[in-house]
Design an enzyme around this catalytic site. Structure first.
Site, mmCIF file in Angstrom:
data_model
loop_
_atom_site.group_PDB
_atom_site.id
_atom_site.type_symbol
_atom_site.label_atom_id
_atom_site.label_comp_id
_atom_site.label_asym_id
_atom_site.label_seq_id
_atom_site.Cartn_x
_atom_site.Cartn_y
_atom_site.Cartn_z
ATOM 1 C CD GLU A 151 -3.491 -0.474 1.861
ATOM 2 O OE1 GLU A 151 -3.470 0.542 2.795
ATOM 3 O OE2 GLU A 151 -4.453 -1.817 1.539
ATOM 4 C CD GLU A 194 -3.429 -6.216 3.697
ATOM 5 O OE1 GLU A 194 -3.990 -4.854 4.146
ATOM 6 O OE2 GLU A 194 -2.351 -5.394 3.728
#
Ligand code: PNW
Length: 459
Positions: free
Chosen positions: A166, A365
């Site tokens: 991320e 995720e």
């Protein structure tokens, strides 16, 4: 009828080092920016921190056994850079590497494929102090050296690496604390190192982050054994078309490409979009060579998918799409930012294929926080997580059934853990953790996950 996934599909769970390991100053580990940030009063809910967390550093054998018990076939964990290089570079710390080596052995013995993430935000504090962290290209270079070293040391057993987790979250959150409007309410998203840079400075940080990724890809290829595979794990912002019809789908693709310009788009296309470069404030500074490095060829892409970025419809004026704000009454999961729309799990991989031609996609995720409590019988009945997973995996299966090449799914998270600025309040696990005793209890959703993994289908 069972909605099956392709043969060989990975049923994974994910965690990150700072969120579960604890042992923050053991066996020669250096401090990270998250140690510093969480030790600063007022930054984290209830001033909680990851000093002890789940105690995973000492309980990894039990945790691997629990993962096996709930049907996991792949595990995405992160390596704490300051365990390996306590000051970010220089002499490696053998005890740090040894922990991950033992973890990997344990996973392989349990029949679980290890997938290592090299950066899940816990930057060695020394690199923050010396270089301003990712504000400097020096951090990108140090990251590549560390990544190459890990691939060289663990490459005989770890075949899959994600460079950075991320980019968007740690860059925007860490270097420009952001105020986000969710359902009419303004909340602050942020994290270590907790700076407030200008827009142009922020663009330079983004540039160094994607450059660090590219340099790391090259270092992993140079120093890892043949057959080592590498990609990133990015929090893609997905535009969801209001209508599933060609002109809406095209508008959504254009919006997704533009709104990921500083991360996904430059990593996959090797150029910044004209609109991104034309933004007020200017930046970033870069060379053509750097763009080539940033776009180094990958073996797969990883996307973290939680919520719709926004909704779009086509428009006649440039840029050809119109963004529609999310309604205040839109359903949500427990996290303040977590707007619920399972269809994002269909559109995200679909757009990776249609915009960038991705040939191997991992959902690195997906998951949700729910208000879990231990019932009188000792069990945890997280029916809302079961609903969430069935709905999201149903949409993912819809994508694979249309030929979108998704090779695996990693549920966030294996266990409840330290949820950054939300502390231990937001529970994302398939396994409940009592943070007083560190006792672990698989939830109802773990039963669902095991059944889905066994059937390789939405059950
Ligand atoms: C991710 N959003 O963060 C991180 O990779 C994990 O470490 C974290 O625990 C998990 O998701 C749950 O939050 C996110 O605003 C932070 O959409 C914010 C968002 C998504 C993911």
């Amino acid at each position: 009828m069972q909605r099956r996934f392709p043969e060989g599909f990975h049923w994974g769970v994910a965690t990150s080092a700072y969120q579960i390991e604890g042992a923050w100053d053991e066996d020669g580990k250096g401090p990270s920016i998250w140690d510093t940030y969480a030790h600063t009063p007022g930054k984290i809910r209830n001033d909680e921190n990851g000093d002890l967390a789940n105690g995973h550093y000492h309980r990894y054998e039990e945790d691997v056994a629990l993962m096996k018990g709930i049907g996991t076939t792949a595990y995405r964990f992160s390596i704490a850079w300051p365990r390996i290089f306590p000051t970010g570079s220089g002499k490696p710390n053998p005890k740090g590497l040894d922990f991950y080596s033992r973890l990997v052995d344990q996973l392989l013995a349990a029949g679980i494929e290890p997938f290592a993430t090299l950066y899940h935000w816990d930057l060695p504090q020394t690199l923050q102090d010396k270089h301003g962290g990712w504000q400097s290209v020096e951090t990108a270079k140090a990251f590549a050296d560390y990544a190459g070293y890990v691939a060289e040391q663990l490459g005989d057993r770890v075949k899959h690496y994600f460079t950075i987790n991320e980019f968007r979250s740690f860059v925007e959150g860490g270097y420009q604390l952001v105020d986000v409007k969710v359902g009419g309410k303004t909340i602050q998203l942020g994290g270590a190192p907790g700076l407030r840079l200008s827009d142009a400075e922020l663009k330079q940080v983004r540039h160094h982050a994607v450059l660090g990724h590219g340099l790391a890809v090259q270092a992993i290829r140079a120093r890892g054994p043949a057959g080592t595979r590498v990609g990133f794990a990015e929090n893609i912002r997905v535009a969801v078309p209001i209508v599933d019809a060609p002109e809406y789908v095209a508008a959504a693709e254009a919006a997704t490409r533009e709104r990921n310009a500083g991360f996904m788009t430059v990593m996959l296309e090797g150029r910044y979009t004209d609109e991104y470069l034309a933004e007020a404030g200017g930046g970033p500074r870069f060379t053509d060579d750097e763009l080539d490095t940033i776009a180094s060829p990958l073996d797969f892409v990883g996307i973290n998918v939680y919520r719709p970025g926004w909704y779009v419809e086509p428009a006649d004026e440039p840029p050809g799409y119109r963004e529609i704000p999310i309604n205040a009454s839109h359903p949500k999961m427990q996290s303040s930012w977590h707007v619920l729309d399972p269809e994002v799990m269909y559109w995200a991989p679909k757009q990776m294929q249609s915009i960038w031609g991705s040939k191997s996609i991992f959902i690195t995720e997906n998951g949700c926080a729910t208000g879990d409590v231990v019932a009188e019988d000792g069990k945890v009945y997280d029916t809302d997580r079961v609903m969430f997973l069935r709905a999201c995996l149903g949409q993912l299966q819809r994508a694979t059934s249309e030929g979108v090449p998704v090779d695996g799914y990693f549920l966030w998270s294996a266990q409840d853990n330290f949820e950054w600025i939300d502390g231990y309040g937001n529970r994302f696990g398939l396994i409940y953790v009592d943070f007083d005793t560190l006792e672990r209890t698989p939830k109802l959703s773990a039963e669902w996950f095991r059944a889905a993994s066994r059937a390789n289908a939405v059950v």
